[in-house]
Design a protein around this motif. Structure first.
Motif, mmCIF file in Angstrom:
data_model
loop_
_atom_site.group_PDB
_atom_site.id
_atom_site.type_symbol
_atom_site.label_atom_id
_atom_site.label_comp_id
_atom_site.label_asym_id
_atom_site.label_seq_id
_atom_site.Cartn_x
_atom_site.Cartn_y
_atom_site.Cartn_z
ATOM 1 N N GLU A 142 0.816 -1.203 0.000
ATOM 2 C CA GLU A 142 0.000 0.000 0.000
ATOM 3 C C GLU A 142 0.861 1.270 0.000
ATOM 4 O O GLU A 142 1.941 1.299 0.583
ATOM 5 N N GLY A 143 0.332 2.303 -0.645
ATOM 6 C CA GLY A 143 1.031 3.577 -0.767
ATOM 7 C C GLY A 143 1.433 4.188 0.554
ATOM 8 O O GLY A 143 2.542 4.733 0.681
ATOM 9 N N GLU A 144 0.571 4.100 1.549
ATOM 10 C CA GLU A 144 0.910 4.692 2.850
ATOM 11 C C GLU A 144 2.064 3.945 3.513
ATOM 12 O O GLU A 144 2.850 4.530 4.256
ATOM 13 N N LYS A 145 2.186 2.657 3.243
ATOM 14 C CA LYS A 145 3.321 1.901 3.788
ATOM 15 C C LYS A 145 4.614 2.280 3.068
ATOM 16 O O LYS A 145 5.661 2.393 3.695
ATOM 17 N N ILE A 146 4.533 2.490 1.771
ATOM 18 C CA ILE A 146 5.719 2.933 1.024
ATOM 19 C C ILE A 146 6.181 4.285 1.557
ATOM 20 O O ILE A 146 7.369 4.507 1.782
ATOM 21 N N ASP A 147 5.227 5.185 1.789
ATOM 22 C CA ASP A 147 5.554 6.501 2.344
ATOM 23 C C ASP A 147 6.226 6.367 3.711
ATOM 24 O O ASP A 147 7.240 7.029 3.976
ATOM 25 N N ALA A 148 5.700 5.497 4.566
ATOM 26 C CA ALA A 148 6.283 5.303 5.898
ATOM 27 C C ALA A 148 7.702 4.757 5.798
ATOM 28 O O ALA A 148 8.596 5.164 6.557
ATOM 29 N N ILE A 149 7.937 3.850 4.866
ATOM 30 C CA ILE A 149 9.272 3.271 4.676
ATOM 31 C C ILE A 149 10.261 4.356 4.246
ATOM 32 O O ILE A 149 11.378 4.449 4.770
ATOM 33 N N LEU A 150 9.857 5.187 3.303
ATOM 34 C CA LEU A 150 10.737 6.258 2.829
ATOM 35 C C LEU A 150 10.983 7.306 3.908
ATOM 36 O O LEU A 150 12.097 7.844 4.028
ATOM 37 N N ARG A 151 9.974 7.591 4.710
ATOM 38 C CA ARG A 151 10.163 8.526 5.830
ATOM 39 C C ARG A 151 11.173 7.972 6.833
ATOM 40 O O ARG A 151 12.017 8.698 7.356
ATOM 41 N N ALA A 152 11.063 6.673 7.111
ATOM 42 C CA ALA A 152 12.017 6.034 8.030
ATOM 43 C C ALA A 152 13.428 6.103 7.459
ATOM 44 O O ALA A 152 14.385 6.376 8.187
ATOM 45 N N ALA A 153 13.563 5.858 6.168
ATOM 46 C CA ALA A 153 14.884 5.915 5.527
ATOM 47 C C ALA A 153 15.506 7.289 5.710
ATOM 48 O O ALA A 153 16.685 7.411 6.064
ATOM 49 N N MET A 154 14.713 8.324 5.482
ATOM 50 C CA MET A 154 15.232 9.688 5.544
ATOM 51 C C MET A 154 15.391 10.204 6.964
ATOM 52 O O MET A 154 15.941 11.287 7.178
ATOM 53 N N ALA A 155 14.951 9.413 7.959
ATOM 54 C CA ALA A 155 15.146 9.780 9.364
ATOM 55 C C ALA A 155 16.487 9.283 9.892
ATOM 56 O O ALA A 155 16.840 9.548 11.036
ATOM 57 N N ALA A 156 17.249 8.595 9.054
ATOM 58 C CA ALA A 156 18.535 8.041 9.484
ATOM 59 C C ALA A 156 19.532 9.149 9.791
ATOM 60 O O ALA A 156 19.489 10.228 9.196
ATOM 61 N N PRO A 157 20.464 8.868 10.685
ATOM 62 C CA PRO A 157 21.532 9.839 10.932
ATOM 63 C C PRO A 157 22.482 9.866 9.744
ATOM 64 O O PRO A 157 22.592 8.886 9.003
ATOM 65 N N SER A 158 23.140 10.998 9.561
ATOM 66 C CA SER A 158 24.161 11.081 8.517
ATOM 67 C C SER A 158 25.251 12.052 8.951
ATOM 68 O O SER A 158 24.987 13.016 9.672
ATOM 69 N N ALA A 159 26.457 11.779 8.489
ATOM 70 C CA ALA A 159 27.607 12.616 8.844
ATOM 71 C C ALA A 159 27.364 14.046 8.381
ATOM 72 O O ALA A 159 26.979 14.284 7.235
ATOM 73 N N ALA A 160 27.575 14.993 9.279
ATOM 74 C CA ALA A 160 27.392 16.421 8.996
ATOM 75 C C ALA A 160 25.997 16.712 8.438
ATOM 76 O O ALA A 160 25.807 17.678 7.721
ATOM 77 N N ASN A 161 25.058 15.833 8.748
ATOM 78 C CA ASN A 161 23.670 15.977 8.276
ATOM 79 C C ASN A 161 23.603 16.152 6.758
ATOM 80 O O ASN A 161 22.747 16.826 6.219
ATOM 81 N N GLN A 162 24.523 15.481 6.032
ATOM 82 C CA GLN A 162 24.576 15.674 4.576
ATOM 83 C C GLN A 162 23.445 14.959 3.837
ATOM 84 O O GLN A 162 23.161 15.300 2.697
#
Length: 163
Positions: free
Chosen positions: A19-39
């Protein structure tokens, strides 16, 4: 967080759309990851077309399960960034977030490694027509698992060292 202790690598999927809402949740989780210098070097290809899924399956000797999944997410990263030496670490964090959110949503997935193997990265680039400023990192087939499996306990006290 129960997903950490229940996540498994899923390679067999039901014939059912995600479902589309699950895909959206997955992508939101991906983009919530930490990254060096917030890059936040990540971008994502969401693939659902069966022909494209079949072509992605041929990009790795371990990709056979891709063609039977409902969809795949292909994380890619931008080459131009402040700290490019941390791109692989950043991408691993966002990929792990994808796997955990997939589990949390009752779906299954497996991490098909692409980077740093140049031939596999080029195969993915050709299938998805990824522009030169982006680098393919992984393929993550996702779907409803055919069966549930218990995660093996990987805790090994001999690998823990206290000061």
């Amino acid at each position: 967080m129960s997903a950490i202790f229940s996540r498994t690598s899923v390679r067999k999927y039901e014939n059912k759309e995600v479902e589309g809402e699950k895909i959206d949740a997955i992508l939101r989780a991906a983009m919530a990851a930490p990254s060096a210098a917030n890059q936040q070097p990540w971008e994502f290809y969401v693939v659902k077309k069966k022909e494209t899924m079949a072509a992605l399956a041929d990009c790795s000797p371990y990709g056979g399960c891709i063609k039977d999944a409902a969809m795949a997410i292909v994380p890619v990263y931008r080459k131009e960034m402040m700290m490019p030496e941390f791109a692989d670490i950043d991408m691993a964090a966002c990929t792990q977030n994808i796997l955990l959110e997939v589990t949390e949503l009752g779906l299954g997935a497996v991490w098909i490694g692409i980077a740093p193997l140049a031939d596999r990265m080029e195969n993915v680039r050709n299938v998805l027509k990824v522009p030169d400023h982006l680098t393919p990192y992984a393929i993550i087939p996702i779907g409803y698992p055919v069966a549930e499996a218990d995660q093996k306990d990987r805790f090994d006290v001999t690998r823990v060292h206290f000061e």
